[in-house]
Every structure is written in C-alpha cells, then in structure tokens.
Design an enzyme around this catalytic site. Sequence first.
Site: not given
Length: 325
Positions: A47, A51, A54, A91, A124, A184, A256
């Site tokens: 990616c 972040c 991550c 998801c 999702c 979400c 969640r």
Amino acid sequence: MTYEQLTALYQLPLFDLMEKSRAVHKKHWPAEEVQLCTLLSIKTGGCSEDCSYCAQSARYSSEVEVERLMSKDAVMQRARQALETGSTRFCMGAAWRGVRMGTQRFEQVLDIVTDVSKLGMEVCVTLGELGSEEAVALKQAGVTAYNHNVDTSPEHYPNIVSTHTFEDRLRTIRHAQDAGMSVCCGGILGLGETIEDRLKMLEVISSFNPPPESIPINALMPMKGTPLAENPQVDPLDLVRMIAVTRIAVPGAKVRLSAGRTMLSDEAQALCFFAGANSIFYGDKLLTAKNPAVEKDRMLLEKLGLTTQQPDRRLKNWSKLSERI
Ligand code: SAM
Ligand code: DTB
Ligand code: SF4
C-alpha cells in the site's frame, strides 16, 4: 455526545460506568446476540500509504508478502465458508489508498461484490478512499456497509499518517453515507494517544449523521517492521471503559471488539461483552494478523452463554442459496 459528556462518563468508577452501559445495551439489544463477521484480505500489502501501525504499507519492511487481487472464484469460496461457519457479515479489505471508477481493479471488485452479495450475508468492504461515484457503484453492486476508520483523534492523526488527512477520511465516510451504504467506523487504541484523544475520536464518530451502524474498537497489534512495533500493549480495562462509553454514546451501533483479541484473556473479553461489545471478527486470521481460532471463540461464547446472530432467512433467495452451499 460532546467531549465533556464523554469524559464525565469515562471518569466514573468502572462498575458505575458498566452498569450504565449494560442498561443501554439491554434496552437497545434485548436479544443479546453477538454478530460474527469474517474478514478477508482480497488484496494484501504494497500500500502506498504510511499508516504507522500497518504491516501492509509498502514503506515498512514488515513480514507481509504482497499479493495481487484475489480471483472471484477464490473469494467466493471463502465467502461460502464464512456463511457455513455462521458468519452473517463478510468484510473484504484491500490495501489500497483508494479506488477509482473505470479502473480494471475497481471493475473487478464490483464484479466480486455482486456475486458475494447474492449469498445473503451483510457485505462490507474496506478499500480506502472513495469518491461519490465509486460509493454509488459499490452500493449498486450490493455492498451494505463501508468500513473506513478515523482511527484516532483529529489532533493525533497527523502523528500516525502523513499521506492523507483526517478530513480525507471524513469525506470518504460522507460519500459512503450519501450513497446509502451504512458506515463501519471506529479506531485503534495503543497508537501513543492519550485518553483525551480516544474521547475526541468518539466525539467525532458519535456526531455522524446518520450514526455509524458499526464501530470497530481495535487494540493495536504491534507489527514487526512498522514504526509502532514496540508500542506497549493496551490496558484491557481501558479497552473495557472505551467500549462502555461507546455503547452509551451510540446505543444503536454494533460495537465490534476487533483486532487484538489474541492478547486478551477470556475474562477480559467477557468484560468487553458485558460493557457492550456485540460483534467480533471471526476466523483464524484478521487481514494479515492473527485472530483467535474459531473453536476457541465458539467455546468462549458458549461458556458465557452468548448466542450468535442468525442469518436473516427473510433475505430473498436464502433457501435456494443455502441449498447451493
Ligand atoms: N486500506 C483501508 C483503510 O485504510 O481504510 C482498509 C484496510 S485497514 C488495514 C483497516 C483498519 O484496520 C485500519 O483503519 C485500522 O483501524 C485497522 N488496523 C490495521 N492495522 C492494525 C494493527 N496492526 N492493529 C490494530 N488495528 C489495525
Ligand atoms: C477494523 O476496524 N479492523 C479490521 C477491519 N476493520 C478491516 C482489520 C484489523 C486489521 C488488523 C491487522 C491486520 O490483520 O493486518
Ligand atoms: Fe494502506 Fe489501509 Fe494499511 Fe493505511 S491502513 S497502509 S491505507 S492498508
């Protein structure tokens, strides 16, 4: 709720706070079921974003191997398995900055979603940034919910991510809601934030209109190679408090209990459910990180006498579909 109201709740003695959140929970969720949601990383790693928590960011040398977008057949196989093991939500996550109309990969995702949505589970996706057109296309393909977390307070966000802004996150959430998908949206504890940051994050999330349908509360899973790899573990009782305040602030949301359950004892998880959590990610793997084994979760829910949300058999085609799987 305002930051001041959230702070007043957070500062209550734990049992007083839990009594309040329990009352809200029982009123809004009388069936006391836990929703099982299966996660699948349909495109892993590489990616462009930075972040700092991550393992999928291309900027860090984590142990995650970059994988191409999965084929529709492979995704469908996993989605059918999820349905068979009792999940009512599926998801799909992709390690992208975002998606754009007209690109081959977005067309492929739309094709995958169209078929997954026929299985009758809530669908999702979490694909990064969305424009309004992309949001409408996802909704039309059958997506029911879009996951896009704000992750932390607006003030702390720039310390965690530099390649996009907190406002970018809010814009995507707006587009998802305008297209008619439910949202979400939650965050991560353990990013070096203060309690104030956590409550400021919740102030933002609880002010969404409409309110988010689901609020994932993740505890940082420190990933090798990322800047936050050495961050200390979140105090489980802080997690319980955060769940309780979230339950009171957004009574109708599924709260969640998300990443980080492998680091929690059964007792800590029990307190999280008592405080108002009513959904978990179910399956041995999250996106790239570990999650408790399915059998272990089944045993835990059984020990606690918690039932799981049943598939909605009113959904059209349910009987035909269940014959097919
Ligand atoms: N790329 C998309 C995005 O950023 O929204 C979707 C995938 S991203 C992995 C989804 C969420 O997973 C993040 O917003 C974050 O809350 C959570 N997450 C990622 N890595 C984590 C970690 N190491 N520990 C806990 N939660 C994590
Ligand atoms: C969310 O808030 N947590 C899930 C889901 N939404 C997509 C993802 C957790 C990821 C944990 C780290 C990993 O598996 O790489
Ligand atoms: Fe990319 Fe999402 Fe990971 Fe950020 S959280 S690096 S956007 S996959």
